[in-house]
Design a protein around this motif. Structure first.
Motif, mmCIF file in Angstrom:
data_model
loop_
_atom_site.group_PDB
_atom_site.id
_atom_site.type_symbol
_atom_site.label_atom_id
_atom_site.label_comp_id
_atom_site.label_asym_id
_atom_site.label_seq_id
_atom_site.Cartn_x
_atom_site.Cartn_y
_atom_site.Cartn_z
ATOM 1 N N SER A 126 1.973 1.827 -3.458
ATOM 2 C CA SER A 126 0.889 2.390 -4.275
ATOM 3 C C SER A 126 0.795 3.900 -4.056
ATOM 4 N N LEU A 127 1.014 4.342 -2.833
ATOM 5 C CA LEU A 127 0.931 5.765 -2.513
ATOM 6 C C LEU A 127 2.163 6.542 -2.958
ATOM 7 N N ASP A 179 5.268 5.339 -4.524
ATOM 8 C CA ASP A 179 6.123 4.946 -5.645
ATOM 9 C C ASP A 179 7.566 5.370 -5.345
ATOM 10 N N GLY A 220 0.825 -1.211 0.000
ATOM 11 C CA GLY A 220 0.000 0.000 0.000
ATOM 12 C C GLY A 220 0.857 1.258 0.000
ATOM 13 N N HIS A 253 0.309 -7.201 -4.021
ATOM 14 C CA HIS A 253 -0.715 -6.422 -3.338
ATOM 15 C C HIS A 253 -0.635 -4.925 -3.598
ATOM 16 N N THR A 254 -0.133 -4.565 -4.767
ATOM 17 C CA THR A 254 -0.066 -3.149 -5.119
ATOM 18 C C THR A 254 -0.427 -2.981 -6.581
ATOM 19 N N ILE A 255 -0.902 -1.801 -6.932
ATOM 20 C CA ILE A 255 -1.192 -1.509 -8.335
ATOM 21 C C ILE A 255 0.085 -1.094 -9.054
ATOM 22 N N ASN A 256 1.154 -0.830 -8.285
ATOM 23 C CA ASN A 256 2.398 -0.340 -8.869
ATOM 24 C C ASN A 256 3.144 -1.475 -9.588
ATOM 25 N N GLY A 257 3.153 -1.409 -10.905
ATOM 26 C CA GLY A 257 3.752 -2.467 -11.708
ATOM 27 C C GLY A 257 5.272 -2.543 -11.596
ATOM 28 N N PHE A 258 5.879 -1.531 -10.957
ATOM 29 C CA PHE A 258 7.330 -1.537 -10.776
ATOM 30 C C PHE A 258 7.728 -2.028 -9.384
#
Lengths: 327, 327
Positions: free
Chosen positions: B258-259, B261, B255, B289-294
């Motif tokens: 996600s916030l 990066d 999380g 568990h994150t939208i961050n693809g990196f």
């Protein structure tokens, strides 16, 4: 400077555009259909067409300081590349800022929806006078933007500020498209609200609710708008769902306040139009779930910009306080 | 500039101090007892005494550029006021930076433990070369520091960066001292680890575990250190607890990514000394568990500064990249 900024908001159904002057006034506004279903070439042509019209409305490119574009993510504002937004089929790794800039011989920048909207609220909307703001938009998803010192915080890869994908329930059965469970988007955005109402009505067959009539007996067709209508009529189930939505958003925002200690929180998007009952619950929940002793004094403001927020946001990335945005 | 910085780390049992040169080298280091139980006057006298000794070691105040102090929160780094730290009895609304500055005629600044440690890791430790870092220290609590562009992010009231009080389980039975439920401090810090082991052993009376022997049959005496020892001996219960701790920290950090990066995450504190099994689990959990693809490429680094991290941190708030810290 007398120059205006062109703001372009690329959506799945329409492209909205406008001319914004240096004082943040929207002096011209136009809309064309996106034709997203016809693929990239056709929808890109619509964007170019609209920019052309706005340039003429401005009296030529010498009166325009830049073209700001906002689009749904994922995209990289640092490189100006649209990655692959689900509602813009065929848009894959499009160097949009570069292409538009070249087409018109003007500087062009790209930003994601929620970040741009957050900056617009700080520069022209509900958060004028504040520098450090946490912006939230709740509709079919939950988008957020982190504004620090009146600039968008981008992070390393340009994808910071995805607070909607921060989970408050790691044991949740509800999985988000992003892969995690129980993030605030899965729990409290429109579809999550509708799901909670459906589950409540299905679990308790005898619970009376006007939602059953509004959805013609088909619980799967309950929408956030129906919940709002039913709540206005005093329906208990609908009121409980709104109350829970306010609690979930407030609980999650309490964590955001522990992290950011912002000057203000701004909440926009369709779900925010529910208004007072939602905001009251959010405001009463926050101080109970954060270590920040000033949380009760942190303003939780309804967004001010509505239909044109995307155009304002796109223009905002070119206006003074946005100029030095991290790149 | 040949001037050195005095760094002072005020803790509940000892006050550590040192001289740090402009290249971040600790050239002198001293420790005195805090005498916290004897009240404010006595423990403040110890701080002043130690600073005096360090000034003499520096060859006089003309060789010192400033005095940086870090202390346990709550405190306000913007005003330099210590509010009321639980382990410094009698310290209530103490204008520490102002008092110390006046005493010695030198500029003095105050910072909280975790923020200072995070900045020190960026300037001298594990995160040298990075600008945007999320720092975590896991011991009896979970402290975090948000470093943006090599500066501590403070927020409106100086109390930003309290990521340890962000909940990942709003339905948790475990309430934190801050008021919320299921925050990562309540779940994954030392006491949370020990509690999870205790619950597991109490619920399954026949589950074999060397933890029972290590704690002499008293489950309430299980400590994080015992869990670490038992896991090294291959104990299944202990290994399950460490694994769960890694999962919880990884889920929560997902999380945070996600916030923010961030360019890197640094993890310090006693619990981090568990090392590889913990870090492996954290690293494998984050990307799911994150939208961050990196996220899988975001380095998760063990902290480098250990015993002197507080002194380094206190000095860091005066060193070049810290000079322009937001106020």
């Amino acid at each position: 400077m007398g120059q205006k900024i062109i703001g372009i908001d690329v959506g799945g159904t329409k492209v909205a555009g406008g001319l914004v002057d240096r004082k943040g006034r929207l002096v011209e506004s136009q809309i064309v259909p996106t034709h997203a279903d016809k693929g990239f070439d056709k929808s890109y042509a619509q964007v170019i067409h609209l920019i052309g019209r706005l340039l003429r409305a401005a009296g030529g490119k010498e009166n325009v300081g830049g073209i700001g574009i906002c689009a749904p993510g994922p995209l990289n504002p640092k490189t100006g590349v649209v990655l692959n937004p689900p509602n813009l089929p065929g848009w894959r790794n499009i160097e949009l800022a570069k292409m538009v800039g070249k087409e018109f011989g003007l500087p062009a920048r790209l930003e994601n929806d929620a970040n741009a909207a957050g900056l617009a609220e700080v520069l022209f909307g509900a958060a004028v006078g504040y520098k450090d703001v946490f912006y939230v938009t709740v509709s079919t998803g939950v988008g957020t933007g982190i504004i620090i010192n009146r600039k968008i915080y981008h992070g390393k890869n340009g994808i910071a500020g995805e607070g909607g994908h921060v989970s408050i329930d790691y044991r949740s059965p509800y999985r988000c498209g992003c892969g995690t469970y129980g993030d605030i988007e899965a729990l409290a955005a429109g579809p999550g609200m509708a799901r909670r109402a459906r589950v409540m009505l299905e679990q308790e067959h005898n619970l009376p609710s006007v939602l059953r009539e509004l959805a013609h007996g088909r619980a799967e067709e309950i929408s956030p708008l129906m919940i709002q209508q039913a709540a206005r009529q005093g329906d208990r189930v609908a009121k409980a769902i709104l109350d829970e939505t306010g609690f979930l958003l407030g609980f999650w925002l309490a964590g955001m306040i522990s992290l950011f200690d912002p000057e203000a929180i701004v909440i926009g998007g369709g779900v925010s139009h529910i208004g007072k009952p939602l905001f009251d619950k959010i405001r009463s929940t926050i101080p109970k779930h954060t270590i920040n002793g000033f949380a009760a004094q942190t303003p939780v403001l309804p967004a001010k910009l509505r239909t044109n927020v995307g155009v304002y946001g796109a223009a905002a990335i070119f206006l003074p306080a946005g100029e030095e945005a991290e790149s």
